[in-house]
Design a protein around this motif. Structure first.
Motif, PDB file in Angstrom:
ATOM      1  N   LYS A 292       0.437   1.905  18.679  1.00 33.10           N
ATOM      2  CA  LYS A 292      -0.923   1.664  18.215  1.00 33.10           C
ATOM      3  C   LYS A 292      -1.666   0.764  19.192  1.00 33.10           C
ATOM      4  CE  LYS A 292      -0.160  -2.354  15.194  1.00 33.10           C
ATOM      5  NZ  LYS A 292      -0.311  -2.862  13.787  1.00 33.10           N
TER       6      LYS A 292
ATOM      7  N   PHE B  21       5.817   6.765  13.336  1.00 35.10           N
ATOM      8  CA  PHE B  21       4.947   5.937  14.179  1.00 35.10           C
ATOM      9  C   PHE B  21       5.486   5.857  15.603  1.00 35.10           C
ATOM     10  CE2 PHE B  21       2.133   2.446  15.103  1.00 35.10           C
ATOM     11  CZ  PHE B  21       2.860   1.573  15.907  1.00 35.10           C
TER      12      PHE B  21
ATOM     13  N   TYR C   8       0.510   5.622  -0.158  1.00 34.75           N
ATOM     14  CA  TYR C   8      -0.430   6.717   0.051  1.00 34.75           C
ATOM     15  C   TYR C   8       0.220   8.053  -0.331  1.00 34.75           C
ATOM     16  CZ  TYR C   8      -2.147   3.358   3.632  1.00 34.75           C
ATOM     17  OH  TYR C   8      -2.571   2.238   4.314  1.00 34.75           O
TER      18      TYR C   8
ATOM     19  N   GLN D 196     -11.183   0.379  10.137  1.00 33.07           N
ATOM     20  CA  GLN D 196     -11.156  -1.042   9.774  1.00 33.07           C
ATOM     21  C   GLN D 196     -12.251  -1.431   8.792  1.00 33.07           C
ATOM     22  OE1 GLN D 196      -8.678  -3.513  10.807  1.00 33.07           O
ATOM     23  NE2 GLN D 196      -7.859  -1.442  10.809  1.00 33.07           N
TER      24      GLN D 196
ATOM     25  N   LEU E 219      -6.537   6.421   7.296  1.00 29.24           N
ATOM     26  CA  LEU E 219      -6.364   6.870   8.662  1.00 29.24           C
ATOM     27  C   LEU E 219      -6.987   8.251   8.797  1.00 29.24           C
ATOM     28  CD1 LEU E 219      -2.738   6.014   9.852  1.00 29.24           C
ATOM     29  CD2 LEU E 219      -4.873   4.931  10.513  1.00 29.24           C
TER      30      LEU E 219
ATOM     31  N   ASP F  93      -8.101   4.206  12.494  1.00 35.45           N
ATOM     32  CA  ASP F  93      -8.434   3.424  11.299  1.00 35.45           C
ATOM     33  C   ASP F  93      -9.725   2.678  11.605  1.00 35.45           C
ATOM     34  OD1 ASP F  93      -8.689   1.515   9.310  1.00 35.45           O
ATOM     35  OD2 ASP F  93      -6.564   1.008   9.266  1.00 35.45           O
TER      36      ASP F  93
ATOM     37  N   HIS G  83      -0.852  -2.668   5.079  1.00 35.10           N
ATOM     38  CA  HIS G  83      -2.293  -2.784   5.282  1.00 35.10           C
ATOM     39  C   HIS G  83      -2.613  -3.196   6.720  1.00 35.10           C
ATOM     40  CE1 HIS G  83      -6.441  -2.915   4.418  1.00 35.10           C
ATOM     41  NE2 HIS G  83      -6.581  -4.215   4.316  1.00 35.10           N
ATOM     42  N   ASP G  84      -1.781  -2.752   7.677  1.00 36.24           N
ATOM     43  CA  ASP G  84      -2.092  -2.980   9.088  1.00 36.24           C
ATOM     44  C   ASP G  84      -2.253  -1.656   9.831  1.00 36.24           C
ATOM     45  OD1 ASP G  84       1.319  -3.695  10.304  1.00 36.24           O
ATOM     46  OD2 ASP G  84       0.484  -2.057   9.098  1.00 36.24           O
ATOM     47  N   GLY G  85      -2.329  -0.582   9.076  1.00 41.67           N
ATOM     48  CA  GLY G  85      -2.536   0.732   9.676  1.00 41.67           C
ATOM     49  C   GLY G  85      -1.265   1.436  10.092  1.00 41.67           C
ATOM     50  N   LYS G  86      -0.178   0.700  10.251  1.00 47.73           N
ATOM     51  CA  LYS G  86       1.076   1.339  10.642  1.00 47.73           C
ATOM     52  C   LYS G  86       1.732   1.877   9.382  1.00 47.73           C
ATOM     53  CE  LYS G  86       5.596   0.505  12.737  1.00 47.73           C
ATOM     54  NZ  LYS G  86       6.464  -0.480  13.405  1.00 47.73           N
ATOM     55  N   LEU G  87       1.795   3.185   9.294  1.00 46.96           N
ATOM     56  CA  LEU G  87       2.325   3.835   8.102  1.00 46.96           C
ATOM     57  C   LEU G  87       3.776   4.241   8.300  1.00 46.96           C
ATOM     58  CD1 LEU G  87      -0.730   3.925   7.472  1.00 46.96           C
ATOM     59  CD2 LEU G  87      -0.371   6.223   6.544  1.00 46.96           C
TER      60      LEU G  87
ATOM     61  N   PHE H 290      -3.831   5.163  16.782  1.00 46.70           N
ATOM     62  CA  PHE H 290      -2.392   5.368  16.592  1.00 46.70           C
ATOM     63  C   PHE H 290      -1.967   6.726  17.132  1.00 46.70           C
ATOM     64  CE2 PHE H 290      -1.816   1.943  13.462  1.00 46.70           C
ATOM     65  CZ  PHE H 290      -3.113   1.756  13.035  1.00 46.70           C
TER      66      PHE H 290
ATOM     67  N   ASN I 297      -8.338   1.510   4.086  1.00 48.34           N
ATOM     68  CA  ASN I 297      -6.946   1.931   4.275  1.00 48.34           C
ATOM     69  C   ASN I 297      -6.816   3.413   4.600  1.00 48.34           C
ATOM     70  OD1 ASN I 297      -5.115  -0.449   3.560  1.00 48.34           O
ATOM     71  ND2 ASN I 297      -6.556  -0.403   1.866  1.00 48.34           N
TER      72      ASN I 297
ATOM     73  N   TYR J  55      -8.759   0.832  15.096  1.00 44.36           N
ATOM     74  CA  TYR J  55      -7.369   0.821  15.519  1.00 44.36           C
ATOM     75  C   TYR J  55      -6.981   2.282  15.783  1.00 44.36           C
ATOM     76  CZ  TYR J  55      -6.880  -3.957  13.615  1.00 44.36           C
ATOM     77  OH  TYR J  55      -7.011  -5.296  13.335  1.00 44.36           O
TER      78      TYR J  55
ATOM     79  N   VAL K 148       0.843  -1.196   0.000  1.00 45.07           N
ATOM     80  CA  VAL K 148       0.000   0.000   0.000  1.00 45.07           C
ATOM     81  C   VAL K 148       0.882   1.251   0.000  1.00 45.07           C
ATOM     82  CG1 VAL K 148      -1.969   1.149   1.048  1.00 45.07           C
ATOM     83  CG2 VAL K 148      -1.630  -1.298   1.425  1.00 45.07           C
TER      84      VAL K 148
ATOM     85  N   TYR L  82       1.315   9.338  16.129  1.00 44.11           N
ATOM     86  CA  TYR L  82       2.476   9.626  15.304  1.00 44.11           C
ATOM     87  C   TYR L  82       3.099  10.924  15.800  1.00 44.11           C
ATOM     88  CZ  TYR L  82       1.193   6.128  11.800  1.00 44.11           C
ATOM     89  OH  TYR L  82       0.926   4.954  11.157  1.00 44.11           O
TER      90      TYR L  82
END
Lengths: 111, 114
Positions: free
Chosen positions: B49, B46, A33, B96, B102, B94, A96-100, B34, B100, B32, A31, B36
């Motif tokens: 999370k 990051f 962005y 879910q 945020l 997110d 695709h686990d939200g951690k960017l 997060f 995709n 989810y 992914v 940052y």
């Protein structure tokens, strides 16, 4: 070692003159962005690719286009930049686990 | 509408004191969450999370965040602030749905005073 690389770091363009920003990654994430971040504001998602599938946000202007020729590279094309497009443009990748994972950004100035 | 709120634009704290940066969310389902951090002229980095499980999540650089479902909050905390913690902090969620996307808060600028 930089994992998400954006070029150039700073870009100045004239009103209406097309500009392309580039992003590359060494993470092999599926992914990618593009975010727009104006001064003192939250990053705003423009679009993203899930592999080759392109997903445009509903409120992204038609002036903004993107290309992803392969897994590693992604480009942001602004066809006719306006003064309001002056911003930091951030590229990011994820599994695709939200951690960017973000690049350092390209600061675009439209004069 | 889905949203994330950071009610404080600016937080100042003395070095060595505990810090809290607040975040609340309005996102359907079980999002989810997060945090940052953004240093000047850099991209976002990051920190931590929350997905499920223990409400206290530990992350990078000694930061932690506490998830509170009843208050829909996810505040960032650190027991002892460092001057080098001074930066812009963003909370994100997110939903879910597979999109995709945020949702970011507007950010809180943390200044740690020596």
């Amino acid at each position: 070692d930089a994992m998400v690389i954006q070029n150039p770091r700073y870009q100045v363009t004239q009103f209406g003159k097309p500009v392309t920003l580039s992003c590359s990654q060494t993470l092999n994430h599926n992914v990618m962005y593009w975010y727009q971040q104006k001064s003192s504001q939250a990053p705003k998602l423009l679009f993203h690719y899930y592999d080759k599938d392109f997903n445009n946000e509903a409120d992204t202007p038609d002036n903004f286009q993107s290309r992803r020729p392969n897994t590693s590279f992604c480009f942001l094309d602004i066809r006719s930049p306006g003064l309001g497009d002056t911003a930091m443009y951030l590229c990011a990748t994820s599994r695709h686990d939200g951690k960017l994972f973000f690049g350092s950004g390209t600061q675009l100035s439209v004069l | 509408a889905q949203s994330v709120a950071q009610p404080e634009d600016q937080v100042n704290v003395a070095e060595g004191n505990p810090l809290t940066v607040k975040c609340t969310y309005s996102v359907s389902g079980n999002p989810y969450l997060f945090w940052y951090v953004q240093y000047p002229n850099r991209g976002l980095q990051f920190l931590l999370k929350y997905i499920t499980g223990d409400n206290l999540v530990k992350g990078s650089y000694g930061f932690e965040a506490e998830f509170n479902k009843s208050q829909t909050s996810f505040h960032l905390k650190k027991p002892s602030a460092l001057v080098s913690d001074s930066a812009l902090y963003f909370c994100a969620a997110d939903d879910q749905t597979g999109a995709n996307n945020l949702f970011f808060g507007t950010g809180t600028r943390l200044t740690v005073i020596p």
